[in-house]
Scaffold this active site. Structure first.
Site, PDB file in Angstrom:
ATOM      1  N   HIS A 158       7.585  10.397  -0.043  1.00 11.18           N
ATOM      2  CA  HIS A 158       7.496   9.591  -1.281  1.00 11.18           C
ATOM      3  C   HIS A 158       6.435   9.633  -2.263  1.00 11.18           C
ATOM      4  CE1 HIS A 158      11.570   7.185   0.253  1.00 11.18           C
ATOM      5  NE2 HIS A 158      11.414   8.426   0.340  1.00 11.18           N
TER       6      HIS A 158
ATOM      7  N   TYR B 152      11.560  -2.817  -3.454  1.00 11.28           N
ATOM      8  CA  TYR B 152      10.904  -4.180  -3.234  1.00 11.28           C
ATOM      9  C   TYR B 152      11.329  -5.156  -4.273  1.00 11.28           C
ATOM     10  CZ  TYR B 152       7.765  -2.334   0.670  1.00 11.28           C
ATOM     11  OH  TYR B 152       7.251  -1.587   1.617  1.00 11.28           O
TER      12      TYR B 152
ATOM     13  N   PRO C 231       6.142  -7.147   8.307  1.00  8.72           N
ATOM     14  CA  PRO C 231       6.402  -5.682   8.039  1.00  8.72           C
ATOM     15  C   PRO C 231       6.515  -5.364   6.417  1.00  8.72           C
ATOM     16  CG  PRO C 231       8.755  -7.012   8.590  1.00  8.72           C
ATOM     17  CD  PRO C 231       7.449  -7.753   8.976  1.00  8.72           C
TER      18      PRO C 231
ATOM     19  N   LYS D 240       3.016  -1.715   7.691  1.00 12.85           N
ATOM     20  CA  LYS D 240       1.780  -1.107   8.407  1.00 12.85           C
ATOM     21  C   LYS D 240       1.597  -1.343   9.899  1.00 12.85           C
ATOM     22  CE  LYS D 240      -0.429  -0.552   4.364  1.00 12.85           C
ATOM     23  NZ  LYS D 240      -0.457   0.861   4.189  1.00 12.85           N
TER      24      LYS D 240
ATOM     25  N   TYR E 226      -1.437   0.662  -0.168  1.00 12.73           N
ATOM     26  CA  TYR E 226       0.198   1.106   0.549  1.00 12.73           C
ATOM     27  C   TYR E 226       0.041   2.394   1.106  1.00 12.73           C
ATOM     28  CZ  TYR E 226       5.050   1.024   0.629  1.00 12.73           C
ATOM     29  OH  TYR E 226       6.403   1.186   1.063  1.00 12.73           O
TER      30      TYR E 226
END
Length: 386
Positions: free
Chosen positions: A72, A200, A287, A291, A379
């Protein structure tokens, strides 16, 4: 038995450490309380940082990951009914990969069995002894027989509830913890992902996340009460809530349904004598930032390098700095995971002012290249110190 490194726990941390040590010519024994079918079938994390992918490939357990993993280059942030794409690759030159933790565990179990070195499942009554000496031992029972392994080092990779952290002297152990007043209700569904990248979503009803495990399996989450009963969420209610918060979903047969608690936890130090903690034995992150497994990989990279220097060259400097190096990264990742959680979730005691601040921060984030870069750098994964 006699070995160089006794490894408690056959999760990602323990198995990866065993593999890296084997490739460095260092012997180990791995002990796991659960069955092989349990650890290979447990649906857990599924997003790997670029550095985690590189580490698994370097360890010789990344062939299937490279074939089947879903790379991604970005993610979507959705709020106020609109989606905004964060181009991770354009901002950092790096990407993340979707590959289920259970699949990585399968690959590492297969690699361990291929070495012929000990991997014991369904062990009971594991206890650590003499960890402050140069000759620690681990005892356990299996098939009604008490067994013992003498080792030079013990790696506690046995998760939050394992015996390794409990073996640390309580007077030297400091614990930092935050329990969040909500949880995630998650499902695994036989349905194509609604988006090629993660979504998200912040919604007035609560947070939602759309991710995947493959091109035909969707992993979806809803913010819920910390003591939520999944039985109160029949399929129709679940799909309606997901559709409301995410904007759209692809429905399908629900294979799994469960509640994930939200906690931040750090235990310091991560080493005492010849015992070294790694992974969830030392830290838990909510979560939201994806990570958990990635932090375990980062710990193991440092520990494997330290043990290689110790066994091959008699060096102890990196062993002595193990906790310091790992905790520096852990606290940065805790901050990021806390920030993502606070930014995207609905807090029951939040007033209208806090709601507007959340929306303002999200709006700033998606329209500021500097802010997007800061998110993207964390990220995809911070650089390794080792």
């Amino acid at each position: 038995m006699r070995t160089q490194v006794g490894i408690v726990g056959a999760g990602p941390a323990g198995l990866l450490l065993a593999q890296l040590l084997h490739r460095a010519g260092i012997d180990s024994v791995v002990l796991e309380a659960r069955s092989r079918s349990h650890i290979e079938g447990r649906i857990r994390a599924g997003l790997l940082e670029q550095g985690s992918v590189d580490t698994l490939v370097e360890a010789g357990v990344g062939a299937r990951l490279m074939r089947e993993g879903l790379a991604h280059d970005g993610l979507d942030l959705r709020f106020d009914g609109r989606s905004h794409r964060i181009d991770l690759h354009a901002l950092t030159g790096r990407r993340v990969t979707i590959y289920g933790q259970q699949e990585a565990v399968k690959d590492m179990v297969a690699a361990r069995l291929e070495t012929g070195r000990p991997l014991h499942f369904e062990v009971e009554d594991v206890a650590l002894h003499d960890i402050a000496t140069d000759h620690p031992q681990i005892t356990w029972s299996q098939d009604g027989v008490t067994r013992e392994v003498h080792c030079d080092v013990i790696a506690g990779c046995d998760g939050f509830h394992g015996p390794s952290r409990a073996a640390m002297p309580p007077d030297i152990l400091r614990v930092y913890e935050r329990v969040y007043p909500f949880a995630w209700l998650g499902i695994l569904a036989e349905a194509p992902p609604v988006s090629p990248e993660l979504i998200y979503a912040r919604h007035a009803d609560g947070f939602a996340l759309a991710t995947m495990r493959s091109s035909q399996l969707s992993r979806l989450y809803l913010q819920c009460a910390s003591d939520e009963d999944p039985a109160l969420w029949p399929d129709a209610r679940l799909w309606e809530a997901l559709r409301t918060r995410l904007g759209a979903v692809n429905e399908g047969n629900i294979l799994q349904k469960g509640v994930t608690a939200m906690r931040s936890f750090v235990a310091e130090p991560m080493r005492h004598g010849r015992l070294f903690l790694a992974g969830d034995a030392a830290h838990i992150v909510p979560p939201t930032g994806a990570k958990g497994m990635n932090l375990a990989v980062a710990d193991v990279r440092v520990l494997a390098a330290a043990l290689t220097g110790f066994f091959h060259r008699g060096e102890t400097a990196l062993m002595d700095r193990y906790s310091e190096i790992c905790l520096k990264r852990i606290w940065k990742v805790q901050r990021f995971s806390w920030w993502m959680t606070a930014l995207l979730h609905r807090f029951s005691d939040a007033d209208p002012f806090e709601h507007r601040v959340q929306v303002a921060e999200l709006d700033y984030l998606v329209h500021s290249e500097a802010a997007r870069t800061a998110l993207a750098e964390q990220y995809v994964g911070l650089p390794y110190d080792i």
